[in-house]
Design an enzyme around this catalytic site. Sequence first.
Site, PDB file in Angstrom:
ATOM      1  CE1 TYR A  47      63.786  27.738  42.177  1.00  0.00           C
ATOM      2  CE2 TYR A  47      64.748  27.973  44.360  1.00  0.00           C
ATOM      3  CZ  TYR A  47      64.175  28.537  43.234  1.00  0.00           C
ATOM      4  OH  TYR A  47      63.983  29.881  43.171  1.00  0.00           O
ATOM      5  CD  GLU A  49      65.369  27.644  38.045  1.00  0.00           C
ATOM      6  OE1 GLU A  49      66.467  27.475  37.477  1.00  0.00           O
ATOM      7  OE2 GLU A  49      65.091  28.672  38.687  1.00  0.00           O
ATOM      8  CG  ASP A 193      42.660  33.340  28.219  1.00  0.00           C
ATOM      9  OD1 ASP A 193      42.225  32.439  28.959  1.00  0.00           O
ATOM     10  OD2 ASP A 193      43.172  34.388  28.651  1.00  0.00           O
ATOM     11  CB  THR A 219      42.952  30.200  35.245  1.00  0.00           C
ATOM     12  OG1 THR A 219      41.554  30.144  34.973  1.00  0.00           O
ATOM     13  CG2 THR A 219      43.491  31.576  34.901  1.00  0.00           C
ATOM     14  CE  LYS A 222      39.314  33.215  35.854  1.00  0.00           C
ATOM     15  NZ  LYS A 222      40.695  33.197  35.379  1.00  0.00           N
ATOM     16  NE  ARG A 228      43.803  32.263  43.473  1.00  0.00           N
ATOM     17  CZ  ARG A 228      42.790  32.831  42.828  1.00  0.00           C
ATOM     18  NH1 ARG A 228      43.011  33.530  41.725  1.00  0.00           N
ATOM     19  NH2 ARG A 228      41.556  32.724  43.265  1.00  0.00           N
TER      20      ARG A 228
HETATM   21  N1  DSN Z   1      40.487  38.107  37.117  1.00  0.00           N
HETATM   22  C1  DSN Z   1      39.835  37.134  36.268  1.00  0.00           C
HETATM   23  C2  DSN Z   1      38.371  37.300  36.244  1.00  0.00           C
HETATM   24  O1  DSN Z   1      37.816  37.659  37.263  1.00  0.00           O
HETATM   25  O2  DSN Z   1      37.755  37.063  35.228  1.00  0.00           O
HETATM   26  C3  DSN Z   1      40.400  37.180  34.912  1.00  0.00           C
HETATM   27  O3  DSN Z   1      41.760  37.055  35.012  1.00  0.00           O
END
Ligand code: DSN
Length: 426
Positions: A47, A49, A193, A219, A222, A228
């Site tokens: 933990y 925080e 974003d 994110t 990707k 993730r």
């Molecule tokens: N779920 C993602 C995508 O496939 O683009 C976006 O959050």
Amino acid sequence: MQRDTLVFNLIKQELERQRRGIELIASENFTSLQVIEAMGTVLTNKYAEGYPGRRYYGGCEIVDQTEQLAIDRLKQVFNIEYANVQPHSGAQANAAVLLAILQPGDAILGLDLSMGGHLTHGSPVNFSGKLYQAHSYGVKKETGLIDYEMLEDKARKVKPKLIICGASAYSRDIDYARIRLVADEVGAFVMADIAHPAGLIAKNLLSSPFQHCHFVTSTTHKTLRGPRGGIIMIGKDFENPFGLKDVKGNTRMMSNLLDMAVFPGTQGGPLEHVIAAKAIAFGEILTDEFTTYAQQVQKNAQSMATAFVSRGYQIISAGTDNHLMLIDLRNKNISGKKAEQVLGHADITANKNMVPFDDKSAFVTSGIRFGVPAITTRGMKEHDMEFVVNAIDTVLMNADDTSVLMKVKQQVNEFMTQFPLYPELG
Ligand code: DSN
């Protein structure tokens, strides 16, 4: 405790599925083994925080170091002044920014989900559309490109506190400077974003949002090819321009407001095992090898787009600048839903997607989205896109012929043996 073979057998099956198929989901990738290893460590027990050096728990001296490494490396990746690596996902990162700068009921303006946007950019079924007064802009019907005039008109009309740019199914670069101009005119913040193209932006293959947008979220799993998770960044940390206050009524730096919006605002304990994996991924992004990877992603996407166009497929916006493309299947007489299903039978994974001005529902759709980050990690080059597109075309043109689908599946499985995935895992 007995080993849970039921779960481990399923994990093994998933590894085999990933190995034998062609992965074209634009938001997926294959992390390095060391990224996976870090996630399966004792750091999950801790933990923590708070933030490095100022935690609400004892025993944080080691995770302080892994988290600080992640922060420092991420700042280096994008050459920026502020990074928060704690968001559990891109949606959590966006939730934190909105919480930091908006009051419930404030107006926001984002790209419509059905035009390539994202749920957290103001969709009525998401917190962003429920808590805030959400307005949207779209793309032009004739070109498939963002309708900047519409964005500007709407901004002048609804005077949003926040304009959100970035997309999940848009294959072109974004004019961040133009969006900032109208934001300044109406007194709005701008948030980019960059969850999808972040890896290409990191290597200067697409425009950088940092000098134009107050906040940038992403994110990490990707095109950044990490675990993730989510991140929040600021190019140049600044005194908050609209005098926003914290709960005690004090005006703070934007970075303080964002940190507080992540924890305690929207999250509890950070996932320190994932943050360590983020640190590793950011280290990998700083290498020349990743530069070559990002360049190859862009080349593969362009080569794939050319192969689709030569077979009469209609790509929204007629091509791609990044790692993905959205195809309107209406001239091919197959829905996105059916296309996703039959491609799955041939071990080709993709997702159905609405196209702009779609006449079908989100469950059926007229479109399908393809992305190349994962197959590029597997080692594919431009010339391999011919095989991939040919396999897709054969499946879609013979969607009801099981024997053709089985034949393509066999060819796909054989083709993929050239591109080993996690050989160390046996
Ligand atoms: N779920 C993602 C995508 O496939 O683009 C976006 O959050």
